[in-house]
Design an enzyme around this catalytic site. Structure first.
Site, mmCIF file in Angstrom:
data_model
loop_
_atom_site.group_PDB
_atom_site.id
_atom_site.type_symbol
_atom_site.label_atom_id
_atom_site.label_comp_id
_atom_site.label_asym_id
_atom_site.label_seq_id
_atom_site.Cartn_x
_atom_site.Cartn_y
_atom_site.Cartn_z
ATOM 1 N N PRO A 181 46.429 40.278 32.703
ATOM 2 C CA PRO A 181 46.625 40.470 31.256
ATOM 3 C C PRO A 181 46.180 39.313 30.364
ATOM 4 O O PRO A 181 46.981 38.688 29.676
ATOM 5 C CB PRO A 181 48.128 40.713 31.154
ATOM 6 N N CYS A 182 44.879 39.069 30.316
ATOM 7 C CA CYS A 182 44.355 38.021 29.444
ATOM 8 C C CYS A 182 44.585 38.352 27.971
ATOM 9 O O CYS A 182 44.595 37.459 27.128
ATOM 10 C CB CYS A 182 42.886 37.759 29.737
#
Length: 156
Positions: free
Chosen positions: A119-120
């Protein structure tokens, strides 16, 4: 490696993987959706669809992203950011043990090959701004709102 394309609310996602795991998930504005899904990619497709349907907040299919040792370290730390939460690039650098590495951390974050799964999109500027997202800031905003809404709905 098998490659397919699926439709998502944010565009067409490309999924690449084999028995060693999913190596790449990316999104674009165009692409032809695949007619069939190889068995090795079916679980990833199911879980991504569940995520977009608001039924999933974490992924547990096997992943196999390719990158340098430093990139792998950053991506591993991204997996620790809880669903519905955000973290600044500065805080991420601190967690990785070197506040001066903020640019290198941001660069590794931008090279994340597993859209949504790693989850950047949960990494934001220190001032709370939506900065630096390879998929476009509108997608980052959508994802954060999607996760925020889902998290609030699950409380009631």
């Amino acid at each position: 490696m098998e490659t397919i394309f699926i439709k998502t609310p944010l565009g067409v996602a490309k999924i690449v993987g084999d028995t060693d795991g999913i190596a790449e998930i990316s999104v674009s504005d165009e692409g032809e959706v695949s007619d069939t899904i190889p068995s090795v990619l079916q679980e990833a497709v199911k879980q991504l669809n569940d995520y977009f349907d608001g039924k999933r907040s974490a992924f547990d299919f096997k992943i196999n992203p390719q990158g340098t040792d430093f990139q792998q370290k950053v991506w591993q730390e991204l997996l620790n950011i809880p669903f519905g939460k955000t973290m600044s690039y500065l805080d991420l650098s601190k967690k990785l043990g070197d506040v001066k590495a903020i640019r290198a951390v941001a660069s590794a974050n931008g090279k994340n090959p597993l859209w949504i799964v790693v989850p950047c999109h949960r990494v934001i500027g220190t001032n709370g701004s939506l900065t630096g997202y390879a998929g476009g800031l509108w997608r980052k905003k959508w994802l954060l709102e999607h996760e925020s809404t889902s998290a609030q709905q699950s409380l009631f």
